[in-house]
Write an enzyme that holds these catalytic residues in place. Structure first.
Site, PDB file in Angstrom:
ATOM      1  N   LYS A  64     -14.451 -17.330   3.401  1.00 19.88           N
ATOM      2  CA  LYS A  64     -15.888 -17.126   3.193  1.00 19.88           C
ATOM      3  C   LYS A  64     -16.675 -18.418   2.951  1.00 19.88           C
ATOM      4  O   LYS A  64     -17.776 -18.391   2.393  1.00 19.88           O
ATOM      5  CB  LYS A  64     -16.172 -16.132   2.034  1.00 19.88           C
ATOM      6  N   THR A  68     -16.390 -19.059  10.336  1.00 15.15           N
ATOM      7  CA  THR A  68     -16.810 -18.501  11.627  1.00 15.15           C
ATOM      8  C   THR A  68     -17.959 -19.321  12.205  1.00 15.15           C
ATOM      9  O   THR A  68     -18.039 -19.546  13.406  1.00 15.15           O
ATOM     10  CB  THR A  68     -17.231 -17.030  11.429  1.00 15.15           C
ATOM     11  N   HIS A 128      -6.903 -20.611   7.151  1.00 17.43           N
ATOM     12  CA  HIS A 128      -7.349 -20.628   5.753  1.00 17.43           C
ATOM     13  C   HIS A 128      -6.227 -21.153   4.851  1.00 17.43           C
ATOM     14  O   HIS A 128      -6.296 -21.021   3.631  1.00 17.43           O
ATOM     15  CB  HIS A 128      -7.681 -19.210   5.272  1.00 17.43           C
ATOM     16  N   SER A 158     -19.636 -13.752  -1.527  1.00 13.61           N
ATOM     17  CA  SER A 158     -19.322 -13.360  -0.153  1.00 13.61           C
ATOM     18  C   SER A 158     -17.918 -12.729  -0.079  1.00 13.61           C
ATOM     19  O   SER A 158     -17.708 -11.712   0.591  1.00 13.61           O
ATOM     20  CB  SER A 158     -19.401 -14.603   0.738  1.00 13.61           C
ATOM     21  N   GLY A 297     -25.794 -15.071   4.812  1.00 19.05           N
ATOM     22  CA  GLY A 297     -25.724 -16.440   5.323  1.00 19.05           C
ATOM     23  C   GLY A 297     -26.647 -17.395   4.591  1.00 19.05           C
ATOM     24  O   GLY A 297     -27.217 -18.299   5.196  1.00 19.05           O
TER      25      GLY A 297
END
Ligand code: PPS
Length: 331
Positions: A64, A68, A128, A158, A297
């Site tokens: 998090k 991405t 990760h 998140s 975001g």
């Protein structure tokens, strides 16, 4: 991944995907907790001797932290900013998550790292894993590592929401419970501060670039330029601007090839059909259905969640853990 399996095969597997009844079992591997359903000890062990290539680009982060987002930047650069090409394949397949078991569990396909083995160079790969679990050959071969870190308060919020929506992660009893686990490091991928410091201490290595989520929010173009230079690409200003637009929160949220929800929705449809067929309401643990992966975001959402006492305790904790490191965040 797509180049190995082919998009038709991926589509076929998604359509055939039949989930197993799933109990969330956690296991510990070399001091770090993982859900067994996604991160198998056999895979983590295999990665210890996995062969990297010098031209690999790893996008590494704690969960998090903006993975991405940064992986889309890296993938766009690796594809010379060809957005049409990018939009033909989901980011999940362009930047495979090396330690994760494929979500096509029960299918006949190999583990993600075995698929990565067959991919053409230059490969872009997500991980990760904390430093002591990342394949040692990545360091030996001096493959590129782009690391993204996020202020731990927003990361905690998140990650809390992610636990409420992800089928493979245990649902927290409450925000307060999750907060305690996060800050003591008793969660998937372990203590965030150890994760951060390992890579932060490598930030001056020529094959390592340390990026912050908050800097991406402040000036995405500047970060895209830094990553482009780091990856040794030369792109025109127009191409860079195209990547910046493609990677904005709004674009990534509405693009089914960058928003992880589009894969989740397909899987969820399968889960619903299966549950109906079996008249089985215990098939999957109830999860928050309406939360998007691309949730907010933003920088500062922690203010809507942390109590004054939690904030004070967390500040003291962060100060103690990062003391003397030079690592600091905008909140
Ligand atoms: S994961 O599952 O660990 O790989 O998640 P990760 O991608 O690291 O983090 C998800 C959070 O990143 C936000 N995100 C973005 N923010 C701004 N701009 C863009 N383009 C973007 N893409 C992803 C995403 O919304 C998650 O943060 P929260 O705070 O939950 O919204």
């Amino acid at each position: 991944m797509e180049e190995v399996l082919g998009s038709e095969r991926i589509k076929e597997l998604l359509e055939q995907y039949v989930p197993k009844k799933r109990e969330i079992v956690m296991h510990e591997y070399k001091g770090v907790i993982f859900p067994l359903g996604v991160f198998k000890p056999s895979v983590l062990q295999a990665l210890e001797t996995w062969e990297a290539r010098p031209e690999d680009v790893f996008v590494v982060s704690y969960a998090k932290a903006g993975t991405t987002w940064l992986q889309e930047v890296v993938s766009a650069i690796a594809n010379g900013g060809d957005l049409e090409k990018l939009n033909k394949t989901h980011t999940y397949f362009r930047v495979p998550f090396i330690e994760a078991t494929s979500f096509f569990q029960g299918s006949d396909i190999p583990e993600t790292y075995e698929i990565v083995d067959k991919m053409k160079s230059p490969r872009t790969i997500k991980s990760h894993l904390p430093g002591h679990l990342l394949p040692p050959d990545v360091f030996k071969k001096k493959a590129r590592i782009v690391y993204v870190a996020r202020n731990p308060k927003d990361m905690c919020v998140s990650y809390y929401y992610y636990h409420t929506m992800h089928q493979a992660l245990p649902t927290p009893k409450s925000w307060n419970d999750f907060f305690e686990d996060f800050y003591t490091g008793k969660i998937t991928f372990g203590p965030w501060w150890e994760h951060y410091l390992f890579y932060w201490n490598l930030r001056h290595e020529p094959n390592v670039l340390f990026v912050k989520f908050e800097d991406m929010k402040k000036d995405l173009k500047a970060v895209v330029e830094r990553v482009t230079e780091f990856m040794n690409y030369t792109l025109t200003d127009d191409v860079i601007n195209g990547i910046v637009d493609h990677c904005s929160f709004e674009s990534m949220k509405k693009n089914p090839m960058t928003n992880p929800d589009s894969l989740r929705d397909r899987i969820r449809k399968q889960l619903d059909q299966q549950a109906k067929k079996e008249e089985d309401d215990t098939l999957v643990e109830p999860k928050q259905e309406k939360i998007s992966f691309m949730r907010k975001g933003k920088v500062g959402d922690w203010r809507n969640h942390f109590t004054v006492a939690q904030n004070e305790a967390f500040d003291a904790f962060v100060q103690e853990k990062l003391a003397g490191s030079g690592l600091a965040f905008d909140y």
